[in-house]
Design an enzyme around this catalytic site. Structure first.
Site, PDB file in Angstrom:
ATOM      1  N   LYS A 182     -70.961 -19.951 -33.607  1.00 50.33           N
ATOM      2  CA  LYS A 182     -70.108 -20.845 -34.097  1.00 50.33           C
ATOM      3  C   LYS A 182     -68.692 -20.354 -33.861  1.00 50.33           C
ATOM      4  O   LYS A 182     -68.357 -19.304 -33.625  1.00 50.33           O
ATOM      5  CB  LYS A 182     -70.367 -20.442 -35.602  1.00 50.33           C
ATOM      6  CG  LYS A 182     -69.817 -21.250 -36.694  1.00 50.33           C
ATOM      7  CD  LYS A 182     -69.993 -20.988 -38.143  1.00 50.33           C
ATOM      8  CE  LYS A 182     -69.450 -21.951 -39.094  1.00 50.33           C
ATOM      9  NZ  LYS A 182     -69.918 -21.670 -40.571  1.00 50.33           N
ATOM     10  N   SER A 219     -71.456 -25.788 -43.149  1.00 48.52           N
ATOM     11  CA  SER A 219     -70.449 -25.965 -42.300  1.00 48.52           C
ATOM     12  C   SER A 219     -70.583 -25.624 -40.909  1.00 48.52           C
ATOM     13  O   SER A 219     -69.960 -26.155 -39.860  1.00 48.52           O
ATOM     14  CB  SER A 219     -69.138 -24.925 -42.641  1.00 48.52           C
ATOM     15  OG  SER A 219     -69.440 -23.597 -42.609  1.00 48.52           O
ATOM     16  N   SER A 240     -73.731 -22.501 -45.616  1.00 49.70           N
ATOM     17  CA  SER A 240     -73.667 -23.004 -44.539  1.00 49.70           C
ATOM     18  C   SER A 240     -74.496 -22.634 -43.155  1.00 49.70           C
ATOM     19  O   SER A 240     -74.165 -23.259 -42.077  1.00 49.70           O
ATOM     20  CB  SER A 240     -72.243 -22.684 -44.056  1.00 49.70           C
ATOM     21  OG  SER A 240     -71.119 -23.197 -44.514  1.00 49.70           O
TER      22      SER A 240
HETATM   23  N1  GLN Z   1     -70.134 -26.048 -48.368  1.00 46.36           N
HETATM   24  C1  GLN Z   1     -69.476 -24.859 -48.894  1.00 46.36           C
HETATM   25  C2  GLN Z   1     -68.164 -24.778 -48.902  1.00 46.36           C
HETATM   26  O1  GLN Z   1     -67.943 -26.004 -48.664  1.00 46.36           O
HETATM   27  C3  GLN Z   1     -70.133 -23.532 -48.402  1.00 46.36           C
HETATM   28  C4  GLN Z   1     -69.666 -23.324 -46.887  1.00 46.36           C
HETATM   29  C5  GLN Z   1     -69.998 -22.281 -46.337  1.00 46.36           C
HETATM   30  O2  GLN Z   1     -71.028 -21.628 -46.615  1.00 46.36           O
HETATM   31  N2  GLN Z   1     -69.111 -21.716 -45.261  1.00 46.36           N
HETATM   32  O3  GLN Z   1     -67.439 -23.998 -49.198  1.00 46.36           O
END
Ligand code: GLN
Length: 481
Positions: free
Chosen positions: A72, A147, A171
């Site tokens: 990532k 994400s 995420s």
């Molecule tokens: N979707 C969640 C957010 O927008 C979690 C994101 C993540 O786990 N990095 O913060």
């Protein structure tokens, strides 16, 4: 069989038998990426020459010897870009390896490819990437989740054997569920965060995306452990994560949290998860109902704590030492313009929200209160684990949604993480694995089953996941790209 569809374990057998070389594996991936990534857009960049230079030296006697792994674009790898999906970091190249990368290299693996993501890991659909969204390999009009959507999509599309992602509120698990693969968020502190660009430091954890449960265990063996460079990493022995795989789960108690089977959850997801739970019963597990009464507060608490931490963490992006630098007149103008130009709308929204909840006069009402409720959420899990060995529930309340559907509705987007966020607030490990498909508009969309465990209980979570995987066929299905 095409090389790129192999699991890590299967690839390793071929590498060790000298049937294929690490260079063959890299070339096969590169060809596959060239063929399908125009459609998927899972990668932001890749440096084949650099990866080949490392592959030429790969020691095949090591546990991940010769295995390329996608990363990532939020984890630093020497010499490679690390954009975090943002314009802010466009010109930056990492001058060092994150600890997880150093550990992968020490185990013989080859980092290859920078996976797309929501900007600074904020989002649930990869649509907040400054470089365009990733598309779900099962239906290109839909999101892969986020994400870490790029990491999930490239593994599902056979553009990578495995990938690393980060999970702050879901995420890793949510995109793994939406793309039909395995994803693990380890216990907070199990894996070093050194070299992971921080979003919310008390919630972030790095973890693997893989095609099988065993592969996830192999990667966890390598990346786990105390790191002097991360004071929040736990000084606890690292068990063999494969040790319990294959042991039967007879007599194990699995908890079904009442609050995770609610109105509003997609009926096909609900049915698939309930069928998976019945399958566990047929494997000899005992199902008990448990309650996590503070679940309803999890999303609210998360969006106070995560935004507060991000407003502090992202203060470093000011265009002075690295990253985007705006044309400006004077220091304040420089800060303002650099951040205005460098950050996208969701990141700005979070910084503003986080600054607000930390500001004097509001701190007690929001931030302090959220920390107290966070403790209640953690206590809920402690009580639940007195009654069961692990919790089973859906990973996501719905299968992959259409790209564009939620992009303008932050609140609706935030609810995508309703079943994953409490895990991070409590610091416990969570895993998602494939448990079926929904039929939507004539397409098959993967459904994920989530398993949650006690702190540092990853080996048992993997055992429970493996028992399901080995007695079902869901993980064998591939998207027809
Ligand atoms: N979707 C969640 C957010 O927008 C979690 C994101 C993540 O786990 N990095 O913060």
């Amino acid at each position: 069989m095409d090389l790129t569809s192999l699991s890590i374990s299967a690839l390793r057998e071929k590498l060790v038998a000298r049937e294929v070389s690490p260079l063959d594996a890299l070339d096969a991936l590169d060809a596959r990426i060239s063929a399908v990534d125009d459609k998927v857009h899972g990668f932001l960049s890749r440096d084949l020459a650099l990866a080949k230079a490392h592959a030429a030296k790969a020691d095949l006697s090591l546990p991940l010897g010769g295995v390329p792994i996608a990363i990532k674009d939020v984890i630093n790898v020497t010499g490679e870009p690390c954009t975090c999906g943002s314009r802010m970091l466009l010109p930056y190249r990492a001058p060092y390896d994150a600890t997880v990368i150093a550990k992968l290299r020490a185990a013989g693996a080859i980092p290859f490819g920078r996976a797309n993501m929501d900007e600074f890991a904020m989002g649930s659909s990869t649509e907040n990437s400054a470089f365009g969204p990733t598309h779900n390999p099962w239906d290109l009009t839909r999101t892969p989740g986020g994400s870490s959507g790029g990491s999930a999509a490239v593994v599902a599309a056979d553009e990578a054997f495995a990938a690393l992602g980060s999970d702050t509120g879901g995420s890793i698990r949510q995109p793994a569920a939406l793309c039909g693969i395995v994803g693990v968020k380890p216990t907070y502190g199990r894996v070093s965060r050194y070299g992971l660009t921080a979003f919310a430091s008390s919630l972030d954890q790095i973890g693997p995306f893989t095609k099988t449960v065993r592969d996830a265990a192999l990667i966890l063996d390598v990346i786990s452990g105390k790191d002097p460079m991360d004071s929040t990493s736990l000084d606890q022995p690292v068990p063999a994560h494969t040790a319990l795989l294959g042991r039967d789960i007879r007599g194990m108690k699995l908890g079904m949290p009442r609050e995770y089977f609610i109105d509003g959850i997609d009926p096909q997801v609900d049915a698939a998860v309930r069928a998976a739970i019945r399958h566990y019963e047929s494997l000899g597990a005992e199902i008990v109902e448990v309650s996590l009464p503070n679940t309803e507060h999890a999303v609210g608490v998360y969006y106070i704590i995560a935004t507060a931490e991000c407003s502090a963490n992202l203060a470093r992006f000011d265009g002075v030492r690295y990253g985007h630098r705006a044309e400006s007149s004077g220091l304040l103008d420089h800060y303002g313009r650099t951040r205005e130009e460098g950050f996208g709308p969701e990141v700005k929204r979070r910084i503003i929200l986080g600054t607000y909840v930390l500001s004097s006069g509001y701190y007690d009402a929001y931030y302090l209160r959220a920390q107290k409720v966070r403790t209640l959420i953690r206590d809920d899990f402690t009580r639940a684990f007195a009654q069961c060995d692990a919790i089973v529930c859906p990973t996501s309340p719905e299968p992959a949604f259409k790209l564009g559907d939620r992009a303008d509705d932050p609140l609706k987007m935030y609810l995508a993480d309703i079943f994953t966020i409490a895990t991070n607030l409590a610091g416990i490990p969570g895993l998602s694995l494939p448990c079926g498909f929904a039929e939507v508009d004539g397409k098959k969309l993967p459904i994920g089953l989530q398993l949650l465990g006690q702190p540092l209980d990853e080996p048992r979570l993997l055992q429970i996941a493996h028992a399901y995987e080995q007695s079902t066929d869901w993980h064998k299905a591939r998207p027809g790209l």
